[in-house]
Motif scaffolding. Structure first.
Motif, PDB file in Angstrom:
ATOM      1  N   THR A 148       1.996 -10.633   4.369  1.00  0.00           N
ATOM      2  CA  THR A 148       2.689  -9.418   4.790  1.00  0.00           C
ATOM      3  C   THR A 148       2.083  -8.208   4.097  1.00  0.00           C
ATOM      4  O   THR A 148       1.972  -8.180   2.864  1.00  0.00           O
ATOM      5  N   LEU A 149       1.675  -7.221   4.889  1.00  0.00           N
ATOM      6  CA  LEU A 149       1.130  -5.967   4.368  1.00  0.00           C
ATOM      7  C   LEU A 149       2.205  -4.903   4.519  1.00  0.00           C
ATOM      8  O   LEU A 149       2.699  -4.657   5.613  1.00  0.00           O
ATOM      9  N   ARG A 150       2.555  -4.254   3.417  1.00  0.00           N
ATOM     10  CA  ARG A 150       3.690  -3.337   3.389  1.00  0.00           C
ATOM     11  C   ARG A 150       3.184  -1.913   3.125  1.00  0.00           C
ATOM     12  O   ARG A 150       2.547  -1.665   2.102  1.00  0.00           O
ATOM     13  N   TYR A 151       3.497  -0.988   4.037  1.00  0.00           N
ATOM     14  CA  TYR A 151       3.008   0.391   3.938  1.00  0.00           C
ATOM     15  C   TYR A 151       4.190   1.351   3.832  1.00  0.00           C
ATOM     16  O   TYR A 151       5.068   1.368   4.699  1.00  0.00           O
ATOM     17  N   SER A 152       4.190   2.167   2.784  1.00  0.00           N
ATOM     18  CA  SER A 152       5.273   3.132   2.616  1.00  0.00           C
ATOM     19  C   SER A 152       4.893   4.168   1.565  1.00  0.00           C
ATOM     20  O   SER A 152       3.998   3.950   0.739  1.00  0.00           O
ATOM     21  N   LEU A 167       0.927  -4.468  -5.624  1.00  0.00           N
ATOM     22  CA  LEU A 167       0.471  -3.137  -5.223  1.00  0.00           C
ATOM     23  C   LEU A 167      -1.055  -3.077  -5.227  1.00  0.00           C
ATOM     24  O   LEU A 167      -1.705  -3.339  -6.237  1.00  0.00           O
ATOM     25  N   LEU A 168      -1.628  -2.728  -4.071  1.00  0.00           N
ATOM     26  CA  LEU A 168      -3.078  -2.699  -3.897  1.00  0.00           C
ATOM     27  C   LEU A 168      -3.682  -1.310  -4.018  1.00  0.00           C
ATOM     28  O   LEU A 168      -4.811  -1.150  -4.475  1.00  0.00           O
ATOM     29  N   TYR A 169      -2.932  -0.291  -3.559  1.00  0.00           N
ATOM     30  CA  TYR A 169      -3.519   1.040  -3.442  1.00  0.00           C
ATOM     31  C   TYR A 169      -2.404   2.078  -3.485  1.00  0.00           C
ATOM     32  O   TYR A 169      -1.311   1.847  -2.950  1.00  0.00           O
ATOM     33  N   VAL A 193       0.873  -1.177   0.000  1.00  0.00           N
ATOM     34  CA  VAL A 193       0.000   0.000   0.000  1.00  0.00           C
ATOM     35  C   VAL A 193       0.905   1.221   0.000  1.00  0.00           C
ATOM     36  O   VAL A 193       1.740   1.378   0.891  1.00  0.00           O
ATOM     37  N   GLU A 194       0.758   2.064  -1.005  1.00  0.00           N
ATOM     38  CA  GLU A 194       1.583   3.271  -1.105  1.00  0.00           C
ATOM     39  C   GLU A 194       0.783   4.465  -0.609  1.00  0.00           C
ATOM     40  O   GLU A 194      -0.237   4.827  -1.194  1.00  0.00           O
TER      41      GLU A 194
END
Length: 299
Positions: free
Chosen positions: A169-173, A182-184, A15-16
Motif C-alpha cells: 500500500t502506497l499512502r500519499y498525503s 515514510l519514504l519521502y 509519501v508526504e
C-alpha cells in the motif's frame, strides 16, 4: 531528514507531499514506473470521497496521451468502480493490460456493499474475490480521511482496505496521522521555497456576504484542551450555503468540514495553529488566516 527505521512496519509506505504540489500526478506516474521496471499490472486507487474520485478520473482523462507518450504507448485501462458494471471487475482480474481501478472507500467499507456480496452475474462469486486474487498494488489518496478515526491503528475502514489483499500500500498525503515507512517528504516550507505553492495572508478571503468565492475567517484559537482554531467558513446546508463557525484542529480538511464545497477542494488543510499572543494564526500551504488583518496581501 527522514529517520532510518530498523525494520519495516508492514507493507505500507508513506509519501508526504504538500497539497497542491502534484500529488495525483506523482502517484499515477508511479504506477507506470512500477509496470515498466517490475511488470506489475494491477492497481487500485482508493479515495475518501466521490468528489476526489471524480478529480482523479478527470486527471486520467487529461493525462492519457501524456502517459502513453511517456511510456511507449503501453496499453492500459482505467475506470471508476461502478456497482452496475461488475464486468469491469472481472476484466480487472483477467486482462493482461495495465488495469487501474479508482474507487471511493464508501463503496466497500460495509459488509452489505455490492462489492462484498455474491453475484449471479459473476457465477456466484463476490466481486471483491476477483480483486483479491490479483494482489493489487493499492494507492490511498489522503489516508487520514480514507481510514476514519486516525487515533486508532486499526479501524473498520482500514480492515476493509486489507480485505482487498493488496501486495503493498502506497499512502500519499500532506497530513499523515500514521506515517508508516515514510519514504519521502515535501513539506510546506520546501514546497514554498521551490515555488510549487503560493502563500496568501488574509483575515478573510472575500467579502462577508459572498458565497461564490473562497471565504475563511479566523475567529479565535485555544490551547486549553488541545490546540484548536475556530474558523468561519461557507458550509452546505439543505436550505443552501451559509456561513458557520466551526472548530478545527491540525490536519482537518475544510473541504470535508464544509460538506464538500468545491471552493475548499484543493489545498485547504489546517497545517499549523499558533496560540502565541499577538501571533494567533491558522495555516495551510495555500493560506495563512490572521485575525485583525484588514486586507489580503500576497507574496
Amino acid at each position: 531528514m527522514i529517520p532510518l527505521q530498523p525494520e519495516l512496519a508492514g507493507h505500507h509506505f508513506s509519501v508526504e507531499m504538500e497539497t497542491g504540489t502534484g500529488k495525483t500526478y506523482v502517484y499515477l506516474r508511479t504506477l507506470f514506473e512500477l509496470n515498466k521496471r517490475y511488470g506489475f499490472t494491477k492497481f487500485i486507487v482508493v479515495v475518501p470521497s466521490i468528489a476526489i474520485r471524480e478529480g482523479v478520473q478527470k486527471s486520467l482523462e487529461v493525462m492519457r496521451e501524456h502517459f502513453k507518450e511517456l511510456y511507449d504507448q503501453v496499453p492500459y485501462d482505467s475506470f471508476v468502480y461502478d456497482p452496475k458494471q461488475l464486468g469491469q471487475v472481472r476484466q480487472f482480474a483477467t486482462s493482461n493490460k495495465i488495469q487501474l481501478m479508482v474507487i471511493n472507500i464508501q463503496a466497500f467499507d460495509k459488509a452489505r456493499a455490492i462489492l462484498n456480496q455474491e453475484n449471479d452475474r459473476l457465477s456466484g462469486v463476490r466481486p471483491i474475490d476477483f480483486i483479491r486474487a490479483t494482489c493489487p498494488i493499492m494507492i490511498i489518496d489522503e489516508p487520514q480521511s480514507v481510514e476514519g478515526d486516525t487515533r486508532k491503528m486499526q479501524t473498520k475502514r482500514s480492515q476493509a482496505l486489507e480485505s482487498l489483499n493488496p501486495l503493498c500500500t502506497l499512502r500519499y498525503s500532506a497530513t499523515h496521522k500514521n506515517p508508516y515507512n515514510l519514504l519521502y517528504v515535501l513539506n510546506p516550507i520546501d514546497a514554498y521555497d521551490l515555488r510549487l505553492v503560493k502563500r496568501i495572508e488574509v483575515a478573510s478571503l472575500v467579502g462577508e456576504d459572498g458565497f461564490n468565492s473562497t471565504f475563511v475567517g479566523l475567529k479565535s484559537v485555544d490551547n486549553s484542551k488541545g490546540i484548536k482554531a475556530r474558523l468561519q467558513i461557507n458550509i452546505n446546508e439543505p436550505a443552501g450555503p451559509k456561513k458557520k463557525i466551526l472548530t478545527f484542529k491540525q490536519g482537518d480538511d475544510l473541504y470535508l468540514k464544509s460538506k464538500e464545497r468545491l471552493e475548499y477542494q484543493h489545498g485547504w488543510l489546517v497545517a499549523n495553529i499558533s496560540c502565541e499572543p499577538g501571533l494567533e494564526t491558522a495555516q495551510s500551504a495555500w493560506a495563512r488566516l490572521v485575525s485583525g488583518l484588514k486586507r489580503p496581501t500576497m507574496n
